[in-house]
Scaffold this active site. Sequence first.
Site, short mmCIF file in Angstrom:
data_model
loop_
_atom_site.label_atom_id
_atom_site.label_comp_id
_atom_site.label_asym_id
_atom_site.label_seq_id
_atom_site.Cartn_x
_atom_site.Cartn_y
_atom_site.Cartn_z
N HIS A 431 0.82 -1.21 0.00
CA HIS A 431 0.00 0.00 0.00
C HIS A 431 0.85 1.25 0.00
O HIS A 431 2.07 1.22 0.15
CB HIS A 431 -0.95 0.00 1.20
CG HIS A 431 -0.25 -0.02 2.53
ND1 HIS A 431 0.15 1.12 3.18
CD2 HIS A 431 0.10 -1.04 3.34
CE1 HIS A 431 0.73 0.80 4.32
NE2 HIS A 431 0.72 -0.51 4.45
N CYS A 447 2.99 -4.91 6.90
CA CYS A 447 2.68 -4.80 5.48
C CYS A 447 3.87 -4.23 4.71
O CYS A 447 4.92 -3.95 5.27
CB CYS A 447 1.45 -3.90 5.29
SG CYS A 447 -0.09 -4.65 5.86
#
Length: 472
Positions: A431, A447
């Site tokens: 992301h 992440c």
Amino acid sequence: MNSIFKTSVSLLTAASVLGFAILPAQAQQRFFARDTVLVSPEGDILDYIPDDGSVRVMRDNRGRTVYVDGWGNIVATAMQADRYFARGDDYRPRRDRYREMRGYPEANPDYFPPAPEADYGDELTTSSVPEMREGLPGDIERQPLPDADFGGSQALPDFSGDSAALPENGTDPDAEFVPGPKFDPAIAIGKMSSAEITALQVFLDREGFSPGVIDGKKGSNVTKAIEAWQQATGETLDPNNADDILERLRLSGGLAFTTYEITAADAAGPYVAAIPDDYAQKAALPHLSFTSTTEMLAEKFHMDEAYLKEINPGVDFTIPGTIIKVVDTGERKTGKVAKILADKGRKQVLAYDENGTLIAAYPASIGSADTPSPSGTVTVERIALNPGYTYNPKINFQQGNNNKVLTLQPGPNGPVGTVWIALSKPTYGIHGTPEPSKIGKTQSHGCIRLTNWDATELAKMTSAGVTVEFVD
């Protein structure tokens, strides 16, 4: 050609005019204590020590230790850490990014909220950076996304250059060690002007081997990009050969710098005055957009916001018709990605085509000691551009006094930036970020975090089913 990079301002002359005294070498070696931080003119903490010859350590007329560049500009001022972190109630969330976030208790490091459940298929949704304004406000299908990188812990800089983001061996202690690819080391970058380094960064960015934010400064993100480019092309790139870099720039679209006229749409926004910490206050905003024209323009041209202001001294960026100096990043990288390597040790994402050829590379923040990223191979499940975000206290960590489900609107200052690439391992994804200057220099909560523009470029070359392998 080298002459175009030379500055006509003498550092010693600038020091005399500004009232600075140059510290003796011995004093320079002693002054920086463990309890001292370097604060930029904008009030942010530097996450590196500019000790590579591009600046000089001086004393100003108030006796403070300052770093001054070759143009006589103050890069940073030394300040006692306890003074910086205890500035009373003068709390400015967009400025005090390294202070403890108010209302954020510690989250369970073993817990991650769920990934989006919407089936995006192979198609991308909504708009992309930097034209995110066109997708606002109300025609976006919003889906719940995880709180990827925002918890309650404060992120303090590591003054060794690029802060360590992973455990000692870069992996979960219980996970199998999977070594990443080995690249030939890049030629060390010598003493170069800010404009010369910018030219190098722009060339790498055009090639799809991202140096992160373009800021006219050398560092590990630039070095990693050079090594990946050499691996992909089989050539050797000498970063100190300015003439060669200029010729490569000419062949790839022209010189590094260009001009841009600020439009009425640029000045109009939409913008928000500030991004609050409290999720209920975030949810009350019509969008989590940029906070200023300079922040938007910096992201549009892949630049550090402070650097954009530096090369445009005295410019009012809010006036339509104003001509400003920016970098020319050219056309975005295209191709079809078949495999992604998330290299924890290098803090870099490597993208390969179906023939196994490396076609792009991006600096990344991947995992942390408390919340390491996974090991092994997963796949891309879905891709969303400009996603919304849903906070659920029964699923997410408890944030302040918020005990109801909250819907946060899309925008580049959202928790996952402007891109969410969901992975088959629940709660994990690739992301964007609202703080691009930290990429590759700080940790994430498991992440893979890229700059918004790099995440967008990768997303547009990726589709569902692409494999993502975590290596160390």
